[in-house]
Design an enzyme around this catalytic site. Structure first.
Site, PDB file in Angstrom:
ATOM      1  N   SER A 118       0.886  -1.174   0.360  1.00 20.69           N
ATOM      2  CA  SER A 118       0.206   0.324  -0.100  1.00 20.69           C
ATOM      3  C   SER A 118       0.553   0.869  -0.083  1.00 20.69           C
ATOM      4  O   SER A 118       0.427   2.184  -0.264  1.00 20.69           O
ATOM      5  CB  SER A 118      -0.732   0.390   1.479  1.00 20.69           C
ATOM      6  OG  SER A 118      -1.920  -1.240   1.087  1.00 20.69           O
ATOM      7  N   HIS A 139      -0.046  -2.362  -7.766  1.00 20.57           N
ATOM      8  CA  HIS A 139      -0.805  -1.848  -6.625  1.00 20.57           C
ATOM      9  C   HIS A 139      -2.057  -2.060  -7.252  1.00 20.57           C
ATOM     10  O   HIS A 139      -2.657  -1.631  -7.948  1.00 20.57           O
ATOM     11  CB  HIS A 139      -0.554  -0.460  -6.227  1.00 20.57           C
ATOM     12  CG  HIS A 139      -1.191  -0.097  -5.296  1.00 20.57           C
ATOM     13  ND1 HIS A 139      -2.063   1.187  -5.232  1.00 20.57           N
ATOM     14  CD2 HIS A 139      -1.863  -1.287  -4.300  1.00 20.57           C
ATOM     15  CE1 HIS A 139      -2.604   1.489  -3.772  1.00 20.57           C
ATOM     16  NE2 HIS A 139      -2.925  -0.201  -3.336  1.00 20.57           N
ATOM     17  N   GLU A 151      -2.268   0.039 -10.167  1.00 14.54           N
ATOM     18  CA  GLU A 151      -0.703   1.408 -10.154  1.00 14.54           C
ATOM     19  C   GLU A 151       0.274   0.328 -10.027  1.00 14.54           C
ATOM     20  O   GLU A 151       0.782   0.229  -9.392  1.00 14.54           O
ATOM     21  CB  GLU A 151      -1.547   1.714  -8.868  1.00 14.54           C
ATOM     22  CG  GLU A 151      -0.915   3.620  -8.931  1.00 14.54           C
ATOM     23  CD  GLU A 151      -1.224   3.900  -8.159  1.00 14.54           C
ATOM     24  OE1 GLU A 151      -1.107   3.553  -6.154  1.00 14.54           O
ATOM     25  OE2 GLU A 151      -0.931   5.325  -7.755  1.00 14.54           O
ATOM     26  N   ASN A 189      -2.730   5.721  -2.597  1.00 15.40           N
ATOM     27  CA  ASN A 189      -2.492   6.216  -1.314  1.00 15.40           C
ATOM     28  C   ASN A 189      -2.440   7.011  -0.776  1.00 15.40           C
ATOM     29  O   ASN A 189      -2.317   7.362   0.634  1.00 15.40           O
ATOM     30  CB  ASN A 189      -2.122   4.131  -0.989  1.00 15.40           C
ATOM     31  CG  ASN A 189      -3.743   3.582  -0.848  1.00 15.40           C
ATOM     32  OD1 ASN A 189      -4.452   4.011  -1.207  1.00 15.40           O
ATOM     33  ND2 ASN A 189      -3.059   2.228  -0.705  1.00 15.40           N
TER      34      ASN A 189
HETATM   35  P1  NAD Z   1      -3.934  -9.851   5.096  1.00 12.33           P
HETATM   36  O1  NAD Z   1      -3.652  -9.289   6.267  1.00 12.33           O
HETATM   37  O2  NAD Z   1      -5.896  -9.599   4.639  1.00 12.33           O
HETATM   38  O3  NAD Z   1      -3.458 -10.582   3.780  1.00 12.33           O
HETATM   39  C1  NAD Z   1      -2.085 -11.048   4.526  1.00 12.33           C
HETATM   40  C2  NAD Z   1      -1.667 -11.642   4.722  1.00 12.33           C
HETATM   41  O4  NAD Z   1       0.206 -12.267   4.955  1.00 12.33           O
HETATM   42  C3  NAD Z   1      -1.840 -13.285   5.612  1.00 12.33           C
HETATM   43  O5  NAD Z   1      -2.885 -13.714   5.418  1.00 12.33           O
HETATM   44  C4  NAD Z   1      -0.698 -13.432   6.852  1.00 12.33           C
HETATM   45  O6  NAD Z   1      -0.833 -15.043   7.535  1.00 12.33           O
HETATM   46  C5  NAD Z   1       0.258 -13.774   5.365  1.00 12.33           C
HETATM   47  N1  NAD Z   1       1.817 -13.406   5.381  1.00 12.33           N
HETATM   48  C6  NAD Z   1       2.309 -13.182   6.362  1.00 12.33           C
HETATM   49  N2  NAD Z   1       3.761 -12.950   6.746  1.00 12.33           N
HETATM   50  C7  NAD Z   1       4.086 -13.969   5.444  1.00 12.33           C
HETATM   51  C8  NAD Z   1       4.525 -14.737   4.881  1.00 12.33           C
HETATM   52  N3  NAD Z   1       5.930 -14.471   5.415  1.00 12.33           N
HETATM   53  N4  NAD Z   1       4.830 -16.081   4.666  1.00 12.33           N
HETATM   54  C9  NAD Z   1       3.144 -15.984   3.278  1.00 12.33           C
HETATM   55  N5  NAD Z   1       2.157 -15.522   3.842  1.00 12.33           N
HETATM   56  C10 NAD Z   1       2.051 -14.812   5.153  1.00 12.33           C
HETATM   57  O7  NAD Z   1      -3.455  -8.434   4.149  1.00 12.33           O
HETATM   58  P2  NAD Z   1      -3.765  -7.179   2.448  1.00 12.33           P
HETATM   59  O8  NAD Z   1      -5.139  -6.764   2.904  1.00 12.33           O
HETATM   60  O9  NAD Z   1      -4.201  -8.657   2.199  1.00 12.33           O
HETATM   61  O10 NAD Z   1      -2.862  -6.975   2.171  1.00 12.33           O
HETATM   62  C11 NAD Z   1      -1.776  -7.549   1.764  1.00 12.33           C
HETATM   63  C12 NAD Z   1      -0.613  -6.156   1.060  1.00 12.33           C
HETATM   64  O11 NAD Z   1      -1.251  -5.916   0.303  1.00 12.33           O
HETATM   65  C13 NAD Z   1      -0.128  -5.154   2.539  1.00 12.33           C
HETATM   66  O12 NAD Z   1       0.716  -4.841   2.053  1.00 12.33           O
HETATM   67  C14 NAD Z   1      -0.959  -4.150   2.046  1.00 12.33           C
HETATM   68  O13 NAD Z   1      -0.494  -3.145   2.324  1.00 12.33           O
HETATM   69  C15 NAD Z   1      -1.803  -4.027   0.509  1.00 12.33           C
HETATM   70  N6  NAD Z   1      -2.711  -4.226  -0.154  1.00 12.33           N
HETATM   71  C16 NAD Z   1      -3.418  -4.101   0.572  1.00 12.33           C
HETATM   72  C17 NAD Z   1      -5.337  -3.421   0.556  1.00 12.33           C
HETATM   73  C18 NAD Z   1      -6.405  -3.978   0.607  1.00 12.33           C
HETATM   74  O14 NAD Z   1      -7.345  -3.035   0.185  1.00 12.33           O
HETATM   75  N7  NAD Z   1      -6.393  -4.434   2.021  1.00 12.33           N
HETATM   76  C19 NAD Z   1      -5.051  -3.154  -1.148  1.00 12.33           C
HETATM   77  C20 NAD Z   1      -3.766  -3.153  -2.060  1.00 12.33           C
HETATM   78  C21 NAD Z   1      -2.870  -3.119  -1.436  1.00 12.33           C
END
Ligand code: NAD
Length: 299
Positions: A118, A139, A151, A189
């Site tokens: 993000s 992104h 993005e 973001n």
């Molecule tokens: P989330 O917390 O829902 O999921 C993250 C997942 O990663 C969890 O299931 C966790 O168990 C897993 N994880 C942690 N360590 C790990 C490892 N070593 N190996 C494999 N899996 C592992 O988070 P999210 O919302 O899916 O966000 C993921 C990424 O995407 C973040 O960097 C976030 O900033 C970015 N992002 C989020 C959104 C959103 O709307 N939520 C949108 C765009 C980008």
């Protein structure tokens, strides 16, 4: 069809895996616990089943076939054979730094790494690998299968070839893209997180209720979702981590997270994924309608 590695099966990773599996790719989806992978498997099946209702005009797909193209695993070494890798673990630099070292060791040298962060700068992520030219910000928006545009962020070392490879893959997947330069939070973001944080401050100060704040944005501005609903959709932990990254990266207190946000995250109230955020959700299905919470106050 390219083989796609997706690391992290949370809110974003399961959507990214679904997106590529729907297009016929073989996908390896990695997370740290079987329980998370089981929940991802069930949600992807449900999403594909309901796709025609949620996405008018979407082609009919057989849920079992889409899910069958995804190998759900806790074994990171299974990404050895992939042609593209998309990383979607939590927004934490220490975790991502150590993970990228392992991914760099496991994946063939030419494999592009798409970073779905993000706010963390792509050049910083690239520095944790021996292939900085192959690292690019991808992104995806949430939910990844339905949002039309990605993005793309060019890190300092991202090569023209890497950009072209990712653009080609996204084109074939039916996604548009917009390329921006590398900067914490990128374009989307840097603006969005400030807006969400300010909406949370308004609630915290008692200026208005959660339902009213969201209605003002929807009814006055025509937005499809209000800022608090958007924060719930993203995940309140992810919003907090992103604000922390912005605050540290720019060394600017304007990104200081609202204390209410920190308190909710400490309490495990994370938005849609836990069924409760600024609003209540009957289940954690990501396209459910918001259940408005009236003027519930969080103090
Ligand atoms: P989330 O917390 O829902 O999921 C993250 C997942 O990663 C969890 O299931 C966790 O168990 C897993 N994880 C942690 N360590 C790990 C490892 N070593 N190996 C494999 N899996 C592992 O988070 P999210 O919302 O899916 O966000 C993921 C990424 O995407 C973040 O960097 C976030 O900033 C970015 N992002 C989020 C959104 C959103 O709307 N939520 C949108 C765009 C980008």
């Amino acid at each position: 069809m390219e083989r796609i590695g997706v690391v992290g099966a949370g809110t974003m990773g399961r959507g990214v895996a679904q997106l590529f599996a729907e297009q016929g790719h073989q996908v390896v989806l990695v997370d740290v616990a079987d329980q998370i992978l089981e929940s991802a498997r069930a949600e992807i099946g449900r999403e594909v089943r309901f796709a025609r209702l949620l996405r008018p005009g979407a082609p009919t797909r057989v849920p079992e076939e889409v899910v069958g193209r995804i190998a759900f695993t806790t074994d990171l070494t299974e990404v050895r054979q992939v042609d593209f890798l998309f990383e979607n673990t939590i927004e934490n630099w220490d975790l991502k730094r150590s993970l990228y070292g392992k991914l760099d060791f496991l994946c063939a040298p030419g494999v592009p790494f798409g970073v779905n962060t993000s706010a963390i700068p792509i050049t910083r992520v690239a520095s944790a690998t021996g292939r900085p030219d192959r690292v690019i910000g991808t992104h995806f928006m949430n939910p990844a299968p339905t949002k039309p545009t990605v993005e793309l962020i060019r890190g300092h070392h991202t090569s023209d070839e890497t950009l072209a490879l990712i653009q080609g893959l996204l084109d074939r997947t039916g996604k548009r893209h917009i390329v921006v330069k590398d900067s914490p939070g990128f374009v989307t973001n840097r603006v969005l997180m400030l807006t969400l944080n300010e909406a949370i401050f308004l609630l915290h100060e008692g200026v208005s209720g959660a339902a009213e704040i969201d209605r003002l944005f929807k009814e006055c501005f025509g937005h499809t979702m209000g800022p608090l609903e958007t924060a719930d959709l993203i995940g309140l932990d992810t919003v907090l981590f992103s604000l922390d990254v912005l605050c540290d990266s720019f060394d600017d207190p304007k990104y200081r997270p609202c204390p209410l946000l920190r308190k909710l995250v400490d309490a495990g109230i994370l938005g849609r994924k836990t069924g409760q955020g600024f609003h209540h959700y009957d289940d954690t299905h990501r396209n459910d309608d918001t259940q408005e919470s009236g003027d519930r106050r969080y103090e």
